[in-house]
Design a protein around this motif. Structure first.
Motif: not given
Length: 551
Positions: A324-331, A339-342
């Protein structure tokens, strides 16, 4: 030792620098090989004195005094900064001046000249060669870059052609529809008139029959309809449509097509290289804060946090030890996740100039781009595995990779899925990298790589020629220099995470150490990135991203 001399330190000709010397010119004080003697003697403007090198004079040749012809200048006047003779020293002109032995001054001057020569050979001349190579590289890319502009113009032309064709077809369709309506109205009007004409013909025949008959009842039963037919049927009148194209000049059409910025040819002031003396005094660079400021701590929720990449000054992509790769804000609020393709753990992440996410998949040997939540594989490798990745100012991708047998390492530049450049060996065929890992492109287009096994930062220029290696700063540390994450900022600073020493090294673009960033709860710093305002984001092993202002 001269770079082309053997272990026995063979002395080479001062002119060609390739063949061992044999002779010496007493006048010019240079050493010559057998091939260069004739060339040197061909200069008839001076009376050369070439002797075998072993017979050259060891006696200093003092300059003649310009004021006292019979005297030689064996003394040096420090005040006037010139050699003088003994007669000059006793004259009023040099009375009270500080004097020294000319041979001592000569030794000092020669030491300075040796330093100049060393700097010219090792630092200045290579930079000029590098600049020349960069110009050649830029020339080689002209066709490609201008070809892209021509292709863009063709594509815009096709778009406008399609739009114009669609508009023309719509207008013609509207005209055809109006024509059909007009024709239908006329046909209907004609049918009404035709029906009336049929009735009139019948009435006329009936009247003729009555008038020719003696039957009285026919005359009295006929009812006249003339008043009805005096009111003529309505005539359809149609106002024909008209086409009124707007007045358009060439300027408007050019504006619709799109503009082409003018070619700007300017000469920038060349960088001034720091002298070796200035380097040591340049440790305190003005743009750097005396004390960096800690401004945020983002709890990512990952385990095994390794990488961070800035989408904006308020949003960062992060990855840990799962898929899992996450996009987060400063909080620390989760804005989106991928989720990666593989289903494999990504090896590294980066953000393109357009704001798309890029990640490498070590296990299935791919580089992937995420656009609008859709994952597209852009690079698939054979015999190599991708490690780390960065997006360049020209929207290329730079990928560090290792061979399947883990014996070779290199950096490859891609434009889309096309390989444009491979950086692996220097001019002598020696590998640049033992194990290339994290990578970043600097503002001056240098390619900066952390070499895991060699424990160094390796920096090459955009043509793939070595600029320098940085192996750490000599200071008291717990462990040896262990660089991992690397990034660069708008000032062309190079920042690298020193994993086991819990600190960040800041270098200038020429590899000179400037200062550390340490403390700020840095613990096993790994991935780094810098946002558009030069704020540093550090991925810590404690699964938190630290935001630090250092400029």
């Amino acid at each position: 030792m001269h770079p082309r001399r053997s272990a026995q330190d063979v002395l080479l000709c001062d002119l060609c620098e390739t063949i061992p010397l044999q002779s010496h010119c007493e006048l010019c004080q240079i050493n010559l090989c057998v091939n260069c003697v004739g060339k040197h003697l061909s200069d008839s403007s001076q009376k050369h004195n070439v002797v075998p090198f072993l017979h050259k004079s060891t006696t200093p040749i003092y300059p003649k005094c310009p004021k006292h012809a019979a005297k030689h200048c064996e003394i040096y006047c420090e005040n006037c900064d010139i050699p003088v003779c003994i007669t000059c020293v006793t004259s009023d002109e040099h009375r009270g001046h500080k004097i020294s032995d000319v041979l001592e001054k000569l030794k000092s001057k020669k030491d300075d000249l040796k330093n100049d020569l060393e700097e010219l050979k090792s630092r200045i001349f290579p930079r000029y060669e590098e600049m020349s190579s960069d110009v050649e590289t830029e020339k080689a890319e002209l066709e490609t870059n201008y070809g892209k502009l021509s292709t863009a113009a063709d594509q815009q032309g096709e778009i406008l052609h399609r739009e114009i064709t669609a508009i023309v077809n719509k207008r013609k369709s509207d005209i055809a529809e109006m024509k059909n309506k007009h024709l239908a109205a006329l046909n209907k009007n004609k049918d009404e008139i035709t029906n009336k004409i049929t009735e009139l013909r019948q009435i006329i025949q009936d009247l003729k029959k009555i008038l020719g008959s003696n039957d009285v009842s026919l005359t009295f039963t006929f009812k006249s309809r003339n008043s009805e037919f005096r009111s003529l049927p309505p005539k359809v009148r149609v106002s024909l449509p008209s086409f009124s194209p707007p007045k358009m000049n060439k300027g408007q059409l050019n504006e619709m097509f799109g503009s082409l910025s003018s070619l700007s040819l300017t000469k920038e002031h060349g960088d001034t290289m720091k002298s070796p003396e200035a380097v040591s005094s340049a440790q305190s660079v003005r743009p750097l804060l005396d004390e960096p400021r800690f401004s945020a701590s983002i709890d990512t929720g990952h385990t095994g946090l390794r990488n961070v990449s800035c989408l904006s000054e308020d949003e960062v992509w992060t990855r840990g030890n799962n898929e899992i790769i996450k996009l987060l804000n400063l909080q620390g609020k989760l804005l989106t996740s991928i989720r990666t393709k593989s289903g494999n753990t990504p090896r590294d992440i980066s953000v393109t100039r357009d704001g798309d996410l890029v990640y490498t998949d070590y296990e299935n040997k791919t580089v992937n781009i995420v656009k609008n939540q859709q994952i597209r594989t852009v690079i698939t490798l054979q015999g190599w595995r991708p490690l780390n990745v960065c997006s360049t100012s020209f929207d290329d991708l730079l990928v560090t990779m290792i061979s399947d047998d883990e014996t070779q390492s290199k950096v490859v530049r891609y434009s889309g899925s096309t390989e444009k450049q491979s950086i692996q060996f220097d001019d002598r065929g020696r590998p640049f990298y033992s194990s290339a890992r994290y990578i970043s492109e600097n503002k001056n287009l240098d390619i900066c790589v952390s070499d895991y096994k060699a424990k160094s930062i390796v920096v090459v220029n955009q043509s793939g020629k070595l600029r320098f290696r940085y192996t750490g700063h000599p200071s008291n540390t717990k462990e040896s220099f262990n660089p991992v994450g690397i990034t660069t900022d708008s000032q062309s600073h190079i920042l690298t995470a020193d994993y086991y020493n819990d600190r960040i090294h800041i270098l200038d673009q020429d590899g000179q150490f400037l200062r550390y960033i340490q403390n700020y709860d840095l613990w096993r710093p790994c991935g780094l990135c810098v946002d558009i305002r030069n704020n540093l984001f550090v991925a810590n092993v404690d699964n938190k991203v630290k935001k630090i202002q250092y400029l």
